[in-house]
Design an enzyme around this catalytic site. Structure first.
Site, PDB file in Angstrom:
ATOM      1  N   ASP A 151       0.832  -1.210   0.000  1.00  0.00           N
ATOM      2  CA  ASP A 151       0.000   0.000   0.000  1.00  0.00           C
ATOM      3  C   ASP A 151       0.868   1.262   0.000  1.00  0.00           C
ATOM      4  O   ASP A 151       0.762   2.105   0.890  1.00  0.00           O
ATOM      5  CB  ASP A 151      -0.936  -0.018   1.206  1.00  0.00           C
ATOM      6  CG  ASP A 151      -1.850  -1.235   1.202  1.00  0.00           C
ATOM      7  OD1 ASP A 151      -3.053  -1.065   0.962  1.00  0.00           O
ATOM      8  OD2 ASP A 151      -1.357  -2.364   1.416  1.00  0.00           O
ATOM      9  N   ASP A 178      -1.501  -2.783  -4.025  1.00  0.00           N
ATOM     10  CA  ASP A 178      -1.737  -1.337  -3.942  1.00  0.00           C
ATOM     11  C   ASP A 178      -0.435  -0.575  -4.144  1.00  0.00           C
ATOM     12  O   ASP A 178       0.237  -0.182  -3.186  1.00  0.00           O
ATOM     13  CB  ASP A 178      -2.410  -0.951  -2.626  1.00  0.00           C
ATOM     14  CG  ASP A 178      -3.905  -1.251  -2.632  1.00  0.00           C
ATOM     15  OD1 ASP A 178      -4.407  -1.749  -3.663  1.00  0.00           O
ATOM     16  OD2 ASP A 178      -4.571  -0.991  -1.623  1.00  0.00           O
ATOM     17  N   TYR A 181      -1.814   3.871  -6.316  1.00  0.00           N
ATOM     18  CA  TYR A 181      -3.045   4.592  -5.983  1.00  0.00           C
ATOM     19  C   TYR A 181      -3.430   5.553  -7.110  1.00  0.00           C
ATOM     20  O   TYR A 181      -3.880   6.657  -6.881  1.00  0.00           O
ATOM     21  CB  TYR A 181      -2.920   5.330  -4.651  1.00  0.00           C
ATOM     22  CG  TYR A 181      -3.045   4.412  -3.457  1.00  0.00           C
ATOM     23  CD1 TYR A 181      -4.208   4.373  -2.699  1.00  0.00           C
ATOM     24  CD2 TYR A 181      -2.009   3.552  -3.101  1.00  0.00           C
ATOM     25  CE1 TYR A 181      -4.329   3.506  -1.621  1.00  0.00           C
ATOM     26  CE2 TYR A 181      -2.132   2.683  -2.032  1.00  0.00           C
ATOM     27  CZ  TYR A 181      -3.285   2.667  -1.299  1.00  0.00           C
ATOM     28  OH  TYR A 181      -3.411   1.805  -0.229  1.00  0.00           O
ATOM     29  N   ASN A 211      -6.681  -3.860  -4.507  1.00  0.00           N
ATOM     30  CA  ASN A 211      -7.937  -3.305  -5.014  1.00  0.00           C
ATOM     31  C   ASN A 211      -7.736  -2.010  -5.786  1.00  0.00           C
ATOM     32  O   ASN A 211      -8.510  -1.688  -6.702  1.00  0.00           O
ATOM     33  CB  ASN A 211      -8.926  -3.088  -3.864  1.00  0.00           C
ATOM     34  CG  ASN A 211      -8.350  -2.254  -2.741  1.00  0.00           C
ATOM     35  OD1 ASN A 211      -7.330  -2.613  -2.147  1.00  0.00           O
ATOM     36  ND2 ASN A 211      -8.996  -1.144  -2.415  1.00  0.00           N
ATOM     37  N   HIS A 294      -2.923  -9.644  -1.165  1.00  0.00           N
ATOM     38  CA  HIS A 294      -3.289  -8.309  -0.686  1.00  0.00           C
ATOM     39  C   HIS A 294      -4.154  -8.321   0.572  1.00  0.00           C
ATOM     40  O   HIS A 294      -3.837  -7.649   1.561  1.00  0.00           O
ATOM     41  CB  HIS A 294      -4.003  -7.523  -1.780  1.00  0.00           C
ATOM     42  CG  HIS A 294      -4.209  -6.080  -1.433  1.00  0.00           C
ATOM     43  ND1 HIS A 294      -3.169  -5.228  -1.103  1.00  0.00           N
ATOM     44  CD2 HIS A 294      -5.340  -5.328  -1.333  1.00  0.00           C
ATOM     45  CE1 HIS A 294      -3.632  -4.030  -0.836  1.00  0.00           C
ATOM     46  NE2 HIS A 294      -4.951  -4.054  -0.960  1.00  0.00           N
ATOM     47  N   HIS A 304     -11.571  -3.406   7.071  1.00  0.00           N
ATOM     48  CA  HIS A 304     -11.594  -4.538   6.131  1.00  0.00           C
ATOM     49  C   HIS A 304     -11.862  -5.881   6.812  1.00  0.00           C
ATOM     50  O   HIS A 304     -11.377  -6.922   6.365  1.00  0.00           O
ATOM     51  CB  HIS A 304     -10.284  -4.595   5.337  1.00  0.00           C
ATOM     52  CG  HIS A 304      -9.994  -3.348   4.571  1.00  0.00           C
ATOM     53  ND1 HIS A 304     -10.841  -2.859   3.596  1.00  0.00           N
ATOM     54  CD2 HIS A 304      -8.939  -2.470   4.644  1.00  0.00           C
ATOM     55  CE1 HIS A 304     -10.328  -1.750   3.091  1.00  0.00           C
ATOM     56  NE2 HIS A 304      -9.185  -1.485   3.711  1.00  0.00           N
ATOM     57  N   HIS A 331      -3.357  -4.193   2.453  1.00  0.00           N
ATOM     58  CA  HIS A 331      -4.760  -3.771   2.486  1.00  0.00           C
ATOM     59  C   HIS A 331      -5.124  -2.986   3.739  1.00  0.00           C
ATOM     60  O   HIS A 331      -5.650  -1.869   3.639  1.00  0.00           O
ATOM     61  CB  HIS A 331      -5.667  -4.988   2.332  1.00  0.00           C
ATOM     62  CG  HIS A 331      -7.057  -4.671   1.885  1.00  0.00           C
ATOM     63  ND1 HIS A 331      -7.337  -3.696   0.933  1.00  0.00           N
ATOM     64  CD2 HIS A 331      -8.269  -5.213   2.237  1.00  0.00           C
ATOM     65  CE1 HIS A 331      -8.640  -3.652   0.726  1.00  0.00           C
ATOM     66  NE2 HIS A 331      -9.229  -4.560   1.503  1.00  0.00           N
ATOM     67  N   VAL A 332      -4.894  -3.540   4.912  1.00  0.00           N
ATOM     68  CA  VAL A 332      -5.136  -2.817   6.160  1.00  0.00           C
ATOM     69  C   VAL A 332      -3.941  -1.910   6.412  1.00  0.00           C
ATOM     70  O   VAL A 332      -2.798  -2.379   6.455  1.00  0.00           O
ATOM     71  CB  VAL A 332      -5.326  -3.780   7.344  1.00  0.00           C
ATOM     72  CG1 VAL A 332      -5.479  -2.996   8.652  1.00  0.00           C
ATOM     73  CG2 VAL A 332      -6.549  -4.656   7.104  1.00  0.00           C
ATOM     74  N   HIS A 333      -4.201  -0.616   6.605  1.00  0.00           N
ATOM     75  CA  HIS A 333      -3.119   0.363   6.699  1.00  0.00           C
ATOM     76  C   HIS A 333      -2.572   0.441   8.122  1.00  0.00           C
ATOM     77  O   HIS A 333      -2.692   1.454   8.813  1.00  0.00           O
ATOM     78  CB  HIS A 333      -3.596   1.729   6.207  1.00  0.00           C
ATOM     79  CG  HIS A 333      -4.100   1.690   4.799  1.00  0.00           C
ATOM     80  ND1 HIS A 333      -4.932   2.651   4.270  1.00  0.00           N
ATOM     81  CD2 HIS A 333      -3.903   0.792   3.800  1.00  0.00           C
ATOM     82  CE1 HIS A 333      -5.214   2.360   3.015  1.00  0.00           C
ATOM     83  NE2 HIS A 333      -4.606   1.227   2.699  1.00  0.00           N
TER      84      HIS A 333
END
Length: 440
Positions: A151, A178, A181, A211, A294, A304, A331-333
């Site tokens: 991410d 990711d 962006y 995503n 991801h 999420h 995915h999870v920041h």
């Protein structure tokens, strides 16, 4: 690429973009403030000048060199050698391009070079002109160091993360989804390529989709068109039919990159490919077995929740039966590390799951964790940073997570991990794997 269209493309594309800002605070650690998106002033270049150069592993002792030119007639040729300015080898590659709404990409070159010596510095030039680049091939034996962060995005914190990765001594960078962006605004793919070029041209970048790479427009554009055109991974070399999932060997590790956003049920091509790939793994040759994708399967953050459950139900039995040692996701920041875990609870023969979707994206951090920390969760924190996995030998690896504390990397979590092969788990799990692989 076409700079004179960037403003118009951005205005049109923004109409289909949904931006999610996650803003919250929790925990004892006082985190530095968010940072703005980076700005990339346009600087004119010759049309055949190589831009957005990055490299990736492309099968045994080979490397794929990718770059973009505005000149559609520029050759997909790489000259390379072991001495600066002296290129005794040349390779011819392929090229592609794509259009997206009002945007037209430059010519995207993919050229595979090799065979290459292990643990060796090579100097290379793309398209017979422009600057000289250099990279180092990974070693063929342990120790080897893998840098990891997902991410990424293009913010001030992204730059901080990349600077910290650049300071560590590593052999391969792995990104569990990711990347840019871009989110439909294709010029952001170009600025991302420019941002990561200093690192991505010097060490292989192995990535999988998230995503934010989808960019699907109903009836107009298929998912992952930009990602697949720009970031070609060794899917063909690993027997996959899709750039969204593949595998590769490096030193004594077999690494599987899975797709969270393509079919993964037991009737899917990805599932069939995974079974075939696992059947080929030789734990004598590659005692370490890793998987990246991801969407995390083990996640105690509020963000999420449950999104990985279906993929987990389908594929976790396969990975567990094969004795996967470590699973890395994004995915999870935030950052989170588990015990060895399987089927929702701690299991000494399960995988260590690590969520590391904290590269610096513009959506911000996922601050809120569940009040009651699950028994399998060892360490969790909502901060930007990166991870380093140093596989020391066939039995031991050292994992460390480095928080971006302002502009200084701070080692905040660390653990020694032993491979399941050395624990006696593989004998029992190999019987389970054979049963799964023999199923139609």
């Amino acid at each position: 690429m076409k700079p004179n269209l960037k403003t118009l493309v951005s205005v049109v594309s923004l109409a289909v973009v949904s931006v999610i800002n996650v803003i919250a605070t929790t925990g004892d650690y006082i985190r530095p403030a968010p940072r703005k998106n980076l700005q990339f002033p346009w600087s004119p270049k010759h049309s055949s000048h190589p831009q957005q150069v990055h490299i990736s592993l492309a099968g045994d002792k080979h490397m794929r060199v990718t770059w973009i030119t505005d000149d559609k007639s520029a050759p997909s040729v790489v000259n390379y050698g072991m001495l600066p300015g002296k290129y005794n080898s040349v390779a011819q590659g392929e090229s592609t391009s794509y259009s997206y709404l009002l945007y037209s990409s430059g010519k995207i070159h993919h050229t595979v070079i090799g065979p290459l010596e292990d643990d060796t510095i090579y100097y290379y030039q793309c398209g017979r002109e422009g600057p000289e680049f250099k990279f180092k091939t990974p070693p063929s034996q342990f120790p080897i160091t893998l840098a990891v962060a997902g991410d990424l995005g293009q913010t001030g914190w992204t730059k901080s993360t990349l600077d910290h990765i650049d300071q560590c001594i590593y052999d391969v960078y792995m990104l569990p989804g990711d990347l840019s962006y871009a989110d439909y605004i294709q010029s952001r793919w170009d600025t991302f390529g420019e941002l990561v070029q200093p690192l991505a041209s010097a060490r292989p970048w192995m990535v999988t989709q998230g995503n934010h790479e989808k960019e699907h427009i109903l009836l107009i554009k298929k998912s992952f068109a930009s990602y697949n055109a720009r970031w070609k991974m060794p899917y063909e070399e690993s027997g996959s039919s899709s750039n969204l999932y593949y595998s590769f060997d490096v030193a004594g590790a077999h690494i599987i990159m899975l797709g969270s956003y393509t079919d993964y049920d037991e009737f899917s091509d990805q599932y069939s490919w995974l079974k075939a790939d696992l059947a080929k793994v030789d734990r004598e040759k590659t005692p370490w077995l890793l998987a990246l994708f991801h969407v995390p399967w083990y996640n105690s953050n509020d963000a999420h929740q449950g999104e990985g459950d279906n993929m987990m139900a389908s594929m976790e039995p396969l990975l567990n039966a094969a004795g996967v040692d470590i699973v890395l996701a994004g995915h999870v920041h935030a950052y989170e590390r588990s015990q060895r875990v399987y089927n929702g609870r701690s299991d000494s023969c399960g995988a260590v799951h690590i969520t590391i979707g904290d590269g610096g994206n513009r959506e911000g951090l996922a601050h809120r964790f569940k009040d009651q920390q699950p028994e399998w969760s060892v360490f969790r924190e909502a901060s930007f940073g990166h991870g380093e996995l140093k596989i020391v030998n066939s039995t031991h690896a050292f994992w460390s997570w480095h928080r971006n504390d302002n502009d200084e990397p701070v080692r905040s979590d660390e653990v020694w991990i032993t491979t399941l092969r050395s624990s006696g788990c593989i004998l029992e799990e190999s019987r389970d794997l054979r049963k799964l692989l023999l199923q139609p």
